[in-house]
Write a protein that holds these residues in place. Structure first.
Motif, PDB file in Angstrom:
ATOM      1  N   ASP A 230      43.997  50.527  51.208  1.00 42.67           N
ATOM      2  CA  ASP A 230      44.672  49.259  51.738  1.00 42.67           C
ATOM      3  C   ASP A 230      43.576  48.696  52.534  1.00 42.67           C
ATOM      4  N   ARG A 231      42.539  49.200  53.256  1.00 43.66           N
ATOM      5  CA  ARG A 231      41.618  48.295  54.044  1.00 43.66           C
ATOM      6  C   ARG A 231      40.562  47.485  53.279  1.00 43.66           C
ATOM      7  N   LEU A 232      40.812  47.804  52.145  1.00 43.07           N
ATOM      8  CA  LEU A 232      39.636  47.043  51.297  1.00 43.07           C
ATOM      9  C   LEU A 232      40.365  45.604  50.822  1.00 43.07           C
ATOM     10  N   GLY A 233      39.476  44.699  51.006  1.00 45.13           N
ATOM     11  CA  GLY A 233      40.107  43.245  50.220  1.00 45.13           C
ATOM     12  C   GLY A 233      40.034  43.469  48.693  1.00 45.13           C
ATOM     13  N   GLU A 234      40.964  42.407  48.255  1.00 38.45           N
ATOM     14  CA  GLU A 234      40.980  42.211  46.920  1.00 38.45           C
ATOM     15  C   GLU A 234      39.497  41.741  46.191  1.00 38.45           C
ATOM     16  N   GLU A 235      38.701  41.063  46.803  1.00 36.60           N
ATOM     17  CA  GLU A 235      37.342  40.719  46.338  1.00 36.60           C
ATOM     18  C   GLU A 235      36.469  41.834  46.502  1.00 36.60           C
ATOM     19  N   SER A 236      36.462  42.818  47.410  1.00 33.07           N
ATOM     20  CA  SER A 236      35.852  43.838  47.625  1.00 33.07           C
ATOM     21  C   SER A 236      36.246  44.999  46.411  1.00 33.07           C
ATOM     22  N   LEU A 237      37.505  45.154  46.122  1.00 30.77           N
ATOM     23  CA  LEU A 237      38.174  45.953  45.085  1.00 30.77           C
ATOM     24  C   LEU A 237      37.499  45.550  43.684  1.00 30.77           C
ATOM     25  N   LYS A 239      35.049  44.013  43.069  1.00 36.24           N
ATOM     26  CA  LYS A 239      33.511  44.302  42.973  1.00 36.24           C
ATOM     27  C   LYS A 239      33.184  45.890  42.665  1.00 36.24           C
ATOM     28  N   ARG A 240      33.956  46.724  43.436  1.00 31.41           N
ATOM     29  CA  ARG A 240      34.054  48.090  43.132  1.00 31.41           C
ATOM     30  C   ARG A 240      34.399  48.462  41.772  1.00 31.41           C
ATOM     31  N   ILE A 241      35.510  47.849  41.342  1.00 30.94           N
ATOM     32  CA  ILE A 241      35.990  48.176  39.804  1.00 30.94           C
ATOM     33  C   ILE A 241      34.737  48.023  38.881  1.00 30.94           C
ATOM     34  N   GLU A 242      33.970  46.773  39.193  1.00 35.48           N
ATOM     35  CA  GLU A 242      33.034  46.362  38.243  1.00 35.48           C
ATOM     36  C   GLU A 242      31.750  47.249  38.330  1.00 35.48           C
ATOM     37  N   THR A 243      31.493  47.691  39.481  1.00 33.81           N
ATOM     38  CA  THR A 243      30.174  48.307  39.888  1.00 33.81           C
ATOM     39  C   THR A 243      30.376  49.784  39.521  1.00 33.81           C
TER      40      THR A 243
END
Length: 251
Positions: A230-237, A239-243
């Motif tokens: 929940d501390r991760l913003g949607e944009e960062s999430l 990016k993680r999903i892609e990475t």
């Protein structure tokens, strides 16, 4: 599906035989920035060492109850599979006073002292680090586990029809854990090797345990296990999903 896979430990053994080098558990803690990636072989090694600690030093065997006072974390996943390897009952969030062994994170040490049996403390620090000062009355997992053997053999056969897991007040046999995990996999879009599920669910329910460990293991896939997601913003999430090449999410 292999008919001989009747316990979670059997699933891990099959994964090790099939492709030991592939990722199995990738862990993120978005409060600390930690990232740990464990291949099947590395995860299985941790499980073997932990099972040897549990069976040998802590004298736990089939039917003994191990209260796991731990969050969703890669070391918790290791303990779940170590309990399955020994035949002990993993009681997630269970009552320490009713347990033969308690395994506690740093935030639940006071509650864990209610256990009259063996007590193990996990610092849950990056890279599996130890406590700066070991908690009184506890074995420091990070100190004890490295010296354990890399191969594990149970003293007694594990019966898949005996209790293997307790979570949220429900008890499951080892075989039921395997069967339910396999049944959950399609609904989580785990379709086989290459499937990669990102889970931000806590480990205090069956759904969290299934998405965060058992279903990816049963499907031959892998999990990206995220604590404090929940501390991760949607944009960062995104990016993680892609990475991380995530194919499905549970959060």
């Amino acid at each position: 599906m292999n008919a001989t896979e009747r316990t979670p430990a059997d699933l891990l053994g099959s994964a090790l035989a099939a492709d030991p080098g592939r990722p199995l558990v990738t862990f993120y803690d978005d409060a600390t920035g930690e990232r740990v990636e464990l291949s099947v072989a590395t995860f299985a090694n941790w499980v073997a060492k932990t099972a040897n600690l549990l069976q040998g030093d802590l004298a736990a065997g089939p039917g003994d109850r191990v209260a796991l006072l731990l969050p969703a974390h890669w070391q918790t996943a290791v303990w779940l599979l170590a309990c399955a390897s020994v035949g002990a009952v993993a009681d997630v969030g269970g009552n320490p006073a009713a347990a033969d062994v308690v395994v506690s994170g740093p935030d639940t040490l006071d509650a864990a002292r209610a256990c009259s049996g063996e007590r193990v403390a996990l610092a849950l620090r990056p890279l599996g680090g130890r406590f700066p000062q070991p908690p009184e009355g506890f074995v420091d997992y990070a100190v004890e586990v490295p010296g354990q053997g890399d191969r594990f053999a149970p003293f007694a056969p594990v019966d898949p029809e005996e209790p293997g897991l307790i979570v949220a007040g429900a008890e499951y046999t080892a075989a039921e854990v395997v069967d339910r995990a396999r049944a959950d996999a399609p609904g989580l879009d785990l379709t086989g090797p290459g499937s990669r599920l990102l889970s931000g669910l806590p480990y205090d329910t069956w759904e969290g345990l299934s998405a965060g460990l058992y279903a990816p293991l049963a499907a031959g896939g892998s999990v990206v296990l995220c604590r404090h997601l929940d501390r991760l913003g949607e944009e960062s999430l995104a990016k993680r999903i892609e990475t991380e090449r995530v194919t499905a999410t549970a959060r």
